[in-house]
Design a protein around this motif. Structure first.
Motif, PDB file in Angstrom:
ATOM      1  N   CYS A 150     -14.130   4.074   2.190  1.00  0.00           N
ATOM      2  CA  CYS A 150     -12.765   3.746   1.764  1.00  0.00           C
ATOM      3  C   CYS A 150     -12.766   3.180   0.348  1.00  0.00           C
ATOM      4  O   CYS A 150     -13.718   2.530  -0.079  1.00  0.00           O
TER       5      CYS A 150
ATOM      6  N   GLY B  41      -5.453  11.556   1.665  1.00  0.00           N
ATOM      7  CA  GLY B  41      -6.128  10.307   1.998  1.00  0.00           C
ATOM      8  C   GLY B  41      -5.585   9.628   3.243  1.00  0.00           C
ATOM      9  O   GLY B  41      -6.161   8.667   3.720  1.00  0.00           O
ATOM     10  N   TRP B  42      -4.477  10.128   3.787  1.00  0.00           N
ATOM     11  CA  TRP B  42      -3.926   9.580   5.019  1.00  0.00           C
ATOM     12  C   TRP B  42      -4.787  10.103   6.152  1.00  0.00           C
ATOM     13  O   TRP B  42      -4.806  11.303   6.438  1.00  0.00           O
ATOM     14  N   ARG B  43      -5.495   9.200   6.799  1.00  0.00           N
ATOM     15  CA  ARG B  43      -6.490   9.654   7.763  1.00  0.00           C
ATOM     16  C   ARG B  43      -6.878   8.543   8.726  1.00  0.00           C
ATOM     17  O   ARG B  43      -6.527   7.391   8.517  1.00  0.00           O
TER      18      ARG B  43
ATOM     19  N   GLY C  77     -11.199  11.559   2.735  1.00  0.00           N
ATOM     20  CA  GLY C  77      -9.804  11.575   2.309  1.00  0.00           C
ATOM     21  C   GLY C  77      -9.574  12.382   1.056  1.00  0.00           C
ATOM     22  O   GLY C  77      -8.746  12.027   0.218  1.00  0.00           O
TER      23      GLY C  77
END
Length: 185
Positions: free
Chosen positions: A37, A65-67, A153
């Motif tokens: 991250c 990147g939404w994961r 992401g």
């Protein structure tokens, strides 16, 4: 310039952990290394974004990147301890946001000082180098690029995988993450 940033190695991971004299920095290093991250994602994790087995990133740099990222077995106790001691609803508690609401400045500066303390690192090294380390380890483990991209992401630039393919199952992501190890060889 970002493409020139080197990845941290397993040995770097241990050097940073040993040089970090406080629990907060050690926790940050462990989470960054085992999730890939961004520092902004880590420092903005709300307790609502953390389940017993995963982190949910919903406000990333880009939509790709939404994961959901599995929590590696080696950091489960760290995440549980941080969640239990939170006083403000964030995983990393008591991080004063700047005037733009960003909670990253303090940790970012502290990590840069740690890098300098450990010494002899190339230009461009920073917390982002943990993302490169995770990607490198996935590559070493033979993880296909679209699967690694789903965890890190990153956008998948092809029509077949980027537009038409279903997302990677959480179980498959978990298998990939659990295969990552910073153990010394």
């Amino acid at each position: 310039a970002q493409s020139k940033r080197p990845a941290f190695t397993r040995e770097d991971y241990w050097k940073f952990l040993n040089a970090a004299k406080d629990q907060e920095m050690q926790d940050f290093i462990k989470i960054a290394a085992h999730t890939g991250c961004r520092i902004s994602e880590i420092m903005h994790f709300r307790l609502a974004d953390v389940a017993h087995d995963r982190f949910t990133v919903e406000d990333a740099k880009s939509e790709s990147g939404w994961r959901e990222i599995p929590i590696h077995n080696e950091i489960t106790s760290v995440v549980e301890r941080l969640a239990a001691k939170s006083t403000d609803g964030f995983l990393f508690t008591d991080q004063n946001p700047n005037k733009y609401g960003q909670r990253t400045a303090r940790m970012g500066k502290r990590f840069v000082r740690l890098i300098k303390k450990v010494g002899s690192y190339k230009t461009g090294v920073g917390a982002h180098s943990f993302r490169r380390a995770l990607a490198t380890m996935m590559q070493e483990n033979g993880v296909e690029e679209p699967k690694a991209a789903a965890i890190i992401g990153h956008e998948i630039g092809t029509m077949t995988y980027g537009v038409y393919a279903d997302s990677l199952s959480f179980a498959e992501k978990d298998t990939i993450i659990q295969g990552i190890s910073y153990r010394r060889t």
